[in-house]
Design an enzyme around this catalytic site. Sequence first.
Site, PDB file in Angstrom:
ATOM      1  N   SER A  85       0.821  -1.215   0.000  1.00 38.64           N
ATOM      2  CA  SER A  85       0.000   0.000   0.000  1.00 38.64           C
ATOM      3  C   SER A  85       0.856   1.267   0.000  1.00 38.64           C
ATOM      4  O   SER A  85       1.994   1.269   0.476  1.00 38.64           O
ATOM      5  CB  SER A  85      -0.895   0.025   1.238  1.00 38.64           C
ATOM      6  OG  SER A  85      -1.692  -1.128   1.302  1.00 38.64           O
TER       7      SER A  85
HETATM    8  N1  SAH Z   1      -0.553  -5.261   3.873  1.00 44.84           N
HETATM    9  C1  SAH Z   1       0.262  -5.544   2.712  1.00 44.84           C
HETATM   10  C2  SAH Z   1      -0.385  -5.201   1.412  1.00 44.84           C
HETATM   11  C3  SAH Z   1      -1.561  -6.025   1.144  1.00 44.84           C
HETATM   12  S1  SAH Z   1      -1.933  -6.421  -0.519  1.00 44.84           S
HETATM   13  C4  SAH Z   1       1.627  -4.896   2.812  1.00 44.84           C
HETATM   14  O1  SAH Z   1       1.887  -4.177   3.787  1.00 44.84           O
HETATM   15  O2  SAH Z   1       2.450  -5.142   1.934  1.00 44.84           O
HETATM   16  C5  SAH Z   1      -3.273  -7.510  -0.150  1.00 44.84           C
HETATM   17  C6  SAH Z   1      -2.835  -8.892   0.170  1.00 44.84           C
HETATM   18  O3  SAH Z   1      -3.986  -9.597   0.621  1.00 44.84           O
HETATM   19  C7  SAH Z   1      -2.315  -9.651  -1.040  1.00 44.84           C
HETATM   20  O4  SAH Z   1      -1.028 -10.127  -0.778  1.00 44.84           O
HETATM   21  C8  SAH Z   1      -3.320 -10.788  -1.213  1.00 44.84           C
HETATM   22  O5  SAH Z   1      -2.726 -11.999  -1.659  1.00 44.84           O
HETATM   23  C9  SAH Z   1      -3.868 -10.939   0.190  1.00 44.84           C
HETATM   24  N2  SAH Z   1      -5.192 -11.573   0.308  1.00 44.84           N
HETATM   25  C10 SAH Z   1      -6.262 -11.511  -0.550  1.00 44.84           C
HETATM   26  N3  SAH Z   1      -7.293 -12.241  -0.087  1.00 44.84           N
HETATM   27  C11 SAH Z   1      -6.882 -12.789   1.105  1.00 44.84           C
HETATM   28  C12 SAH Z   1      -7.490 -13.658   2.049  1.00 44.84           C
HETATM   29  N4  SAH Z   1      -8.730 -14.134   1.896  1.00 44.84           N
HETATM   30  N5  SAH Z   1      -6.775 -14.020   3.146  1.00 44.84           N
HETATM   31  C13 SAH Z   1      -5.510 -13.562   3.332  1.00 44.84           C
HETATM   32  N6  SAH Z   1      -4.864 -12.760   2.456  1.00 44.84           N
HETATM   33  C14 SAH Z   1      -5.545 -12.358   1.352  1.00 44.84           C
END
Ligand code: SAH
Length: 236
Positions: A85
Amino acid sequence: MLVTLLLAGGWPWGCGGAPAADDSQSWAKARAEMVRTQIEARGVKDARVLDAMRTVPRHLFVPADLRSQAYADHPLPIGEGQTISQPYIVGLMSELLGVKPGDKVLEIGTGSGYQAAVLAAMGCEVYTIEIRASLAAEARKRLADLGLETVHVRAGDGYQGWPEAAPFAGIIVTAAPDRIPEPLLEQLAVGGSMVIPVGSFYQQLKVITRTEGGIQERDVIPVRFVPMTGEVERRP
Ligand code: SAH
């Protein structure tokens, strides 16, 4: 270990270009500038959030070829079609959580591990779940290399939360579902807050608070996150 890493190094970085990966002083300057111009300037005030974001080496959470952009005012790709993000969003969500040192926080969507590292630097015990196994493994290694032992990484679908560690003082969801997963609400402590983007293409960043009297909800700003995948997509 984090402190060692931040104090070590100090190679001069020649003319132009981004600082070399081991030039901690220049990176620290880039972080201070990021916090001042992108985060404080937009109204984030929580000193613990600002300090954490001045400390955590964000450039180590992005792919090596994108390091020069690590402190820029936008999200970056981290592989598998996912993103880390924008710094402001990390700062805003961390502040909205309203947690204090020692609190237990659940994150859904570990991604690079950066948001989890910021919460750990704020003194929280972090439980974080990532659905993509390779991202989970990379984040786990990165956080361990930085000595952030208060972050627990699990590979799997975050829909069901982490019941064994519940209740949580804060829950932060960094992938967008089109509605709030019920099991996550159930794992929110009384007095705790959940920060979550809800919607499809564009989402509304919401803060859900559990009080003795029930659940309160407020909208903060429109945002754009990658979708939450897995069980939430299959439920009617
Ligand atoms: N917080 C992260 C950025 C998140 S991007 C950082 O600091 O880098 C969103 C992430 O959520 C992605 O890696 C994606 O694979 C994950 N995601 C999507 N659906 C999910 C689920 N049901 N459970 C866990 N992770 C999930």
